[in-house]
Write a protein that holds these residues in place. Sequence first.
Motif, PDB file in Angstrom:
ATOM      1  N   PHE A 211      33.471  61.894  81.254  1.00 45.44           N
ATOM      2  CA  PHE A 211      33.272  61.488  79.823  1.00 45.44           C
ATOM      3  C   PHE A 211      32.144  60.348  79.411  1.00 45.44           C
ATOM      4  CE2 PHE A 211      36.828  64.199  79.783  1.00 45.44           C
ATOM      5  CZ  PHE A 211      36.841  64.834  78.714  1.00 45.44           C
ATOM      6  N   ASN A 212      30.858  60.712  80.000  1.00 41.71           N
ATOM      7  CA  ASN A 212      29.661  59.742  79.802  1.00 41.71           C
ATOM      8  C   ASN A 212      29.896  59.343  78.108  1.00 41.71           C
ATOM      9  OD1 ASN A 212      29.225  60.017  82.496  1.00 41.71           O
ATOM     10  ND2 ASN A 212      27.703  61.738  82.197  1.00 41.71           N
ATOM     11  N   ARG A 213      28.938  58.469  78.003  1.00 46.95           N
ATOM     12  CA  ARG A 213      28.576  58.326  76.393  1.00 46.95           C
ATOM     13  C   ARG A 213      28.093  59.629  75.735  1.00 46.95           C
ATOM     14  NH1 ARG A 213      30.748  55.489  72.649  1.00 46.95           N
ATOM     15  NH2 ARG A 213      30.376  53.359  73.562  1.00 46.95           N
ATOM     16  N   LEU A 214      28.821  60.048  74.833  1.00 45.04           N
ATOM     17  CA  LEU A 214      28.773  61.387  74.434  1.00 45.04           C
ATOM     18  C   LEU A 214      27.720  61.554  73.133  1.00 45.04           C
ATOM     19  CD1 LEU A 214      32.568  62.588  74.714  1.00 45.04           C
ATOM     20  CD2 LEU A 214      30.895  62.895  76.139  1.00 45.04           C
ATOM     21  N   VAL A 215      27.863  60.453  72.481  1.00 46.11           N
ATOM     22  CA  VAL A 215      27.160  60.573  71.388  1.00 46.11           C
ATOM     23  C   VAL A 215      25.731  59.645  71.230  1.00 46.11           C
ATOM     24  CG1 VAL A 215      27.047  60.223  68.806  1.00 46.11           C
ATOM     25  CG2 VAL A 215      29.219  61.265  70.025  1.00 46.11           C
ATOM     26  N   SER A 216      24.776  60.054  70.833  1.00 47.02           N
ATOM     27  CA  SER A 216      23.399  59.121  70.705  1.00 47.02           C
ATOM     28  C   SER A 216      22.926  59.470  69.388  1.00 47.02           C
ATOM     29  CB  SER A 216      22.528  59.225  71.820  1.00 47.02           C
ATOM     30  OG  SER A 216      21.831  60.463  71.853  1.00 47.02           O
ATOM     31  N   THR A 217      22.399  58.406  68.898  1.00 44.17           N
ATOM     32  CA  THR A 217      21.518  58.347  67.680  1.00 44.17           C
ATOM     33  C   THR A 217      20.042  58.587  67.971  1.00 44.17           C
ATOM     34  OG1 THR A 217      23.174  57.076  66.465  1.00 44.17           O
ATOM     35  CG2 THR A 217      21.042  57.449  65.546  1.00 44.17           C
ATOM     36  N   VAL A 218      19.561  59.741  67.528  1.00 40.07           N
ATOM     37  CA  VAL A 218      18.342  60.113  67.588  1.00 40.07           C
ATOM     38  C   VAL A 218      17.360  59.462  66.376  1.00 40.07           C
ATOM     39  CG1 VAL A 218      16.485  62.049  67.711  1.00 40.07           C
ATOM     40  CG2 VAL A 218      18.864  62.090  68.820  1.00 40.07           C
TER      41      VAL A 218
ATOM     42  N   LEU B  74      40.329  74.584  68.314  1.00 44.21           N
ATOM     43  CA  LEU B  74      39.291  73.719  68.190  1.00 44.21           C
ATOM     44  C   LEU B  74      38.903  72.433  69.372  1.00 44.21           C
ATOM     45  CD1 LEU B  74      36.152  73.187  66.818  1.00 44.21           C
ATOM     46  CD2 LEU B  74      37.633  71.688  65.236  1.00 44.21           C
ATOM     47  N   LEU B  75      40.279  72.011  69.537  1.00 43.65           N
ATOM     48  CA  LEU B  75      40.330  70.887  70.239  1.00 43.65           C
ATOM     49  C   LEU B  75      40.376  71.127  71.675  1.00 43.65           C
ATOM     50  CD1 LEU B  75      42.996  68.814  68.608  1.00 43.65           C
ATOM     51  CD2 LEU B  75      40.851  68.169  68.912  1.00 43.65           C
ATOM     52  N   THR B  76      40.785  72.261  72.108  1.00 41.60           N
ATOM     53  CA  THR B  76      40.913  72.782  73.271  1.00 41.60           C
ATOM     54  C   THR B  76      39.221  73.023  73.670  1.00 41.60           C
ATOM     55  OG1 THR B  76      42.921  73.629  73.180  1.00 41.60           O
ATOM     56  CG2 THR B  76      41.756  74.743  75.014  1.00 41.60           C
TER      57      THR B  76
ATOM     58  N   TRP C  27      38.616  64.500  61.072  1.00 43.44           N
ATOM     59  CA  TRP C  27      37.783  63.591  61.744  1.00 43.44           C
ATOM     60  C   TRP C  27      36.471  64.297  61.953  1.00 43.44           C
ATOM     61  CZ3 TRP C  27      37.742  67.296  65.252  1.00 43.44           C
ATOM     62  CH2 TRP C  27      38.866  67.881  65.764  1.00 43.44           C
ATOM     63  N   PRO C  28      35.259  63.799  61.938  1.00 43.29           N
ATOM     64  CA  PRO C  28      34.166  64.283  62.467  1.00 43.29           C
ATOM     65  C   PRO C  28      34.212  64.451  64.098  1.00 43.29           C
ATOM     66  CG  PRO C  28      33.444  62.033  61.723  1.00 43.29           C
ATOM     67  CD  PRO C  28      34.971  62.466  61.648  1.00 43.29           C
ATOM     68  N   VAL C  29      33.492  65.494  64.377  1.00 41.52           N
ATOM     69  CA  VAL C  29      33.305  65.663  66.005  1.00 41.52           C
ATOM     70  C   VAL C  29      32.979  64.631  66.720  1.00 41.52           C
ATOM     71  CG1 VAL C  29      31.015  66.927  66.212  1.00 41.52           C
ATOM     72  CG2 VAL C  29      33.080  67.490  67.747  1.00 41.52           C
TER      73      VAL C  29
END
Length: 145
Positions: free
Chosen positions: A138-145, A27-29, A113-115
């Motif tokens: 590795f840009n900011r990977l997570v945003s809140t919609v 999964l990590l890979t 951990w959550p992804v």
Amino acid sequence: MTELHPVAKKDHHAVLIVEDEPLIRELLTLYLEDWGAVVTAVATADAGKLELMKQDWALLLTDVQTPGLLNGVDLAWIANQLNPEIRLIVMSGYYDFVARALPDNALFLPKPWPVTKLQEVIFDQLSKLATAEPGDVFNRLVSTV
């Protein structure tokens, strides 16, 4: 709702994963390769030590408890000694920080951990690389919609 965002794949960071659970290792890979990293994954800290000596790594992502003589904390310290610029993420469902501290360049990621948290920690570590520039792999990977 949280949405995962793909990243640009122009700068491929070398990432070493040390995880004894095959499903978590895979999964990590898959996550890291999808996010643009060049990944080598091994099952033990002993094997991880051998990989550390083969090339310069941008990031070591290691579980604390793996079979063999070394554990993930030992490996984090070895990696830090071999390359003080390497970024480190140490994972565990349980870790006693009083018994043994982590290197200064290490972040602890508790399991499970959550992804989204995994992405956040990886971004944080790789953004600290001397060669990292805003907007790279590795840009900011997570945003809140």
